[in-house]
Scaffold this motif. Structure first.
Motif: not given
Length: 344
Positions: A186-199
């Motif tokens: 999978g992939l995790r990345w930092l979003t503009a809101s300051g939270r992390w997303a996970e795919l």
């Protein structure tokens, strides 16, 4: 897509949600069988329990036909990397008002995810969206699972670590890889809101999948929004607390084309209302001790209710399970008639 194919799709989504590190090459029949065994064990062990740090149990659902069927996907608990997140910078989005909201949604999807089936679920306030297909790729079943993580300080799942990935929209990103093989899951990345997303993905066939996931991540749409729903609860007893809400749209050619469920809890007991187009068998929560479902049909839509809470005083006071079903306004079998607000 026929009924058995939809059940297979459901089982594959369940396997994706439960396994933090799916194998690089997935044998579909074996994965479906393993997923069913795991889900049966989880239902026996965790019915009525509050979700812990590893998973939150969505109600198991069965199509009650002579041959039975698998439950709809369960949603695992979120995990997130421990790196610091910057202050939010995005413009606030409207707050969702319905029982089923999505914090994120897919934009671009890769061509190997042909005619994807999209599902939304919200369990204990946690929102997950999935996309899957029945078209195999190199003996693997393509599926994606997306979640906007809540706790940026949470540790990674056991057996998983991170490796630096190319930036997503100019922000920090990491591949999720297994400790044993170093294979990405999978992939995790930092979003503009300051939270992390996970795919997470079930198909990994080399650099092309990595490139595709980076493109999927860059095109994810963030912001709370209501997910259209086929019924509107009106006057449900106040002691029934919503625990899980979900809706699934396999494909326009599937049987059935969509299904939905609302699960409630009260005093350690549970009750579920399931919804689908009429004419596809009885659709009900498949957890043990749920009892015989009580159903009604209106506007081409079948509603069924069952569970250990059907005998509580508040439900009996409105006419039992049959009376409870009258507290749901049916909007219609055509999704164009669905609504997202109005007290949902």
């Amino acid at each position: 897509m026929r009924t058995h194919e939809q059940r297979d799709l459901t089982a594959r989504l369940s396997a994706l949600a439960e396994a933090p590190a799916p194998p690089a090459a997935l044998d579909a029949p074996a994965a479906i069988a393993r997923g069913r065994v795991r889900l049966r064990r989880r239902r026996r062990a965790l019915i009525g329990a509050v979700a812990g740090s590893t998973a939150a149990v969505l109600a198991g659902v069965l199509l009650l036909r002579p041959s039975g069927g698998p439950p709809v996907p369960a949603v695992p608990a979120p995990t997130a990397p421990s790196t610091l997140a910057p202050s939010p910078t995005t413009t606030p989005t409207p707050v969702a008002t319905g029982p089923l909201s999505a914090e994120a949604g897919f934009g671009w999807l890769p061509p190997w995810l042909a005619r994807p089936a999209v599902g939304h679920a919200n369990s204990d306030g946690r929102s997950v969206v999935t996309a899957a297909t029945t078209t195999a790729v190199e003996n693997a079943v393509p599926a994606l699972r997306l979640e906007l993580l809540r706790d940026t300080g949470a540790s990674l799942a056991p057996g998983t670590h991170t490796v630096a990935a190319p930036a997503v929209a100019g922000r920090e990103a990491h591949w999720l890889v297994t400790d044993a093989s170093g294979a990405p899951v999978g992939l995790r990345w930092l979003t503009a809101s300051g939270r992390w997303a996970e795919l997470r993905a079930t198909v990994w066939t080399g650099a092309k999948v990595k490139d595709d996931l980076l493109r999927v991540a860059a095109d994810v749409r963030f912001g709370d929004r209501d997910v259209p729903f086929p019924v509107r609860p009106t006057g449900v007893p106040a002691d029934l607390k919503v625990r899980n809400v979900e809706v699934h749209r396999p494909s326009k050619d599937s049987e059935p084309p969509w299904s939905a469920m609302l699960s409630y809890t009260v005093g350690g007991k549970w009750l579920s209302v399931t919804v689908q187009p009429d004419g596809f068998g009885v659709f009900a929560d498949g957890r043990p001790d749920g009892g015989t479902p009580v159903c009604r049909v209106e506007k081409g839509v079948q509603l069924c209710v069952n569970g250990t809470a059907t005998g509580i005083p508040s439900v009996q006071g409105i006419g039992g399970p049959a009376g409870l079903l009258t507290r749901f306004t049916v909007l219609g079998a055509d999704e164009a008639s669905w609504s997202t607000g109005g007290g949902l």
